[in-house]
Design a protein around this motif. Structure first.
Motif, PDB file in Angstrom:
ATOM      1  N   ILE A   1       4.404  15.389  15.151  1.00 19.71           N
ATOM      2  CA  ILE A   1       3.415  15.801  14.160  1.00 19.71           C
ATOM      3  C   ILE A   1       2.838  14.547  13.519  1.00 19.71           C
ATOM      4  N   ARG A   2       1.518  14.459  13.463  1.00 20.36           N
ATOM      5  CA  ARG A   2       0.842  13.313  12.861  1.00 20.36           C
ATOM      6  C   ARG A   2       0.913  13.409  11.331  1.00 20.36           C
ATOM      7  N   HIS A   3       1.238  12.272  10.720  1.00 18.43           N
ATOM      8  CA  HIS A   3       1.224  12.138   9.262  1.00 18.43           C
ATOM      9  C   HIS A   3       0.197  11.091   8.891  1.00 18.43           C
ATOM     10  N   VAL A   4      -0.677  11.413   7.953  1.00 18.96           N
ATOM     11  CA  VAL A   4      -1.655  10.456   7.441  1.00 18.96           C
ATOM     12  C   VAL A   4      -1.418  10.314   5.943  1.00 18.96           C
TER      13      VAL A   4
ATOM     14  N   ASP B   1      -0.775  -1.396   9.647  1.00 17.16           N
ATOM     15  CA  ASP B   1      -0.120  -2.356   8.758  1.00 17.16           C
ATOM     16  C   ASP B   1      -0.375  -1.929   7.316  1.00 17.16           C
ATOM     17  N   PRO B   2       0.679  -1.536   6.584  1.00 18.59           N
ATOM     18  CA  PRO B   2       0.453  -1.098   5.198  1.00 18.59           C
ATOM     19  C   PRO B   2      -0.058  -2.205   4.285  1.00 18.59           C
ATOM     20  N   GLY B   3      -0.010  -3.458   4.764  1.00 19.07           N
ATOM     21  CA  GLY B   3      -0.541  -4.549   3.965  1.00 19.07           C
ATOM     22  C   GLY B   3      -2.044  -4.687   4.063  1.00 19.07           C
ATOM     23  N   THR B   4      -2.657  -4.059   5.086  1.00 23.42           N
ATOM     24  CA  THR B   4      -4.103  -4.203   5.288  1.00 23.42           C
ATOM     25  C   THR B   4      -4.845  -2.874   5.320  1.00 23.42           C
ATOM     26  N   VAL B   5      -4.144  -1.783   5.556  1.00 27.21           N
ATOM     27  CA  VAL B   5      -4.773  -0.460   5.624  1.00 27.21           C
ATOM     28  C   VAL B   5      -4.447   0.302   4.337  1.00 27.21           C
ATOM     29  N   PRO B   6      -5.438   0.911   3.700  1.00 29.25           N
ATOM     30  CA  PRO B   6      -5.157   1.682   2.477  1.00 29.25           C
ATOM     31  C   PRO B   6      -4.103   2.750   2.718  1.00 29.25           C
ATOM     32  N   ALA B   7      -3.261   2.975   1.726  1.00 30.02           N
ATOM     33  CA  ALA B   7      -2.129   3.887   1.883  1.00 30.02           C
ATOM     34  C   ALA B   7      -2.574   5.266   2.341  1.00 30.02           C
TER      35      ALA B   7
END
Length: 295
Positions: free
Chosen positions: A152-155, A191-197
């Protein structure tokens, strides 16, 4: 795959709706009648069906969601403990402290001060004092076989993927797909450091055979084999995984001479969070590496 009665498969979908309802608002306590209505069951039978499919009671699902959120807030925010308690759905800081201590072994204020309770599992080669203090980070090189996952995809923020796993668990349990040999993985694409949460993409999955097909929000992901994977085993709450990731990528990887492969990282969840205290949870953080080119 053995044929399952249509009613049994439908039960899995309906319980998954109730689990999503619980996980979506852990700050509030839904009534039995509310959850039964979401799942379209009679209130007098809902609790028994929920436990049979989910492997735990609605109260236990809610407690896991609340304490997981609270642990993240304690480590990543400077909010007062009382405010975190309210946000997690506890009526008082005292009630929150009792629940948190029972699950994590220490009160929330001490948990924040210590930066958590988990440690990377050390290698067997370090001196005893280093073993005890958890200073020996051990990265093991493994091969990863090809995997076929129902997923299941989580966004959204990565720490919110637990709700996707809960729904997937209900879907798989109703189909008799989960047994002792089943392996659970998370695939993390950004990458959580470059992509908005709010835009982070991840997949919650478990291993299935070639006869299993996806349905609804559950899809099938084919993960190719990898000959070289760096694996760091972490013991502790999922809320604390940011720290071992920082060490693996920030210290081990630059010093190793290795380069990551162009594919998502993985986590394998070695034991069951429904039956394991958070400090004893085991997670294998997997970093696929590029093949080395002979000089």
């Amino acid at each position: 795959m053995p044929t399952r009665p249509a009613t049994q498969l439908d039960y899995g979908r309906r319980i998954a709706r109730a689990m999503a309802h619980v996980a979506g608002r852990p700050d509030r306590t839904p009534t039995l009648e509310e959850l039964a209505a979401v799942a379209a069951f009679s209130p007098c039978h809902f609790h028994r069906i929920y436990r049979a499919v989910a492997g735990e009671t609605p109260v236990e699902t809610l407690a896991r969601a609340r304490l997981s959120r609270a642990a993240v807030d304690l480590l990543r925010s400077g909010e007062p403990v009382a405010r975190i308690a309210r946000r997690a759905g506890y009526g008082s800081a005292a009630a929150f402290t009792r629940a948190f201590r029972a699950a994590h072994g220490i009160p929330p204020a001490a948990y924040r001060t210590r930066g958590g309770v988990g440690l990377p599992v050390p290698s067997g080669d370090g001196p005893p004092e280093e073993q005890e203090n958890g200073t020996m980070h051990h990265v093991e090189m493994r091969e990863l076989p090809a995997l076929r996952l129902a997923a299941i995809r989580h966004v959204g923020p990565y720490h919110g993927i637990g709700g996707a796993f809960d729904r997937l668990q209900a879907w798989g349990a109703a189909r008799g797909l989960i047994g002792r040999e089943t392996r659970f993985f998370g695939l993390y694409h950004d990458d959580p450091g470059t992509v908005p949460a709010e835009r982070l993409r991840a997949d919650a999955g478990f291993t299935v055979g070639p006869e299993v097909a996806g349905e609804g929000e559950v899809g099938i992901i084919e993960v190719p084999a990898a000959r070289r994977v760096a694996v760091l085993r972490f013991r502790g709450p999922y809320a604390e995984l940011e720290r071992p990731y920082g060490w693996l990528y920030g210290e081990w990887l630059p010093a190793s001479g290795e380069e990551p492969a162009d594919r998502p990282g993985l986590e394998e969840y070695v034991n069951d969070p429904r039956a394991t205290p958070p400090p004893e949870l085991l997670t294998d953080i997997m970093l696929p590496l590029r093949e080395r080119v002979p000089a």
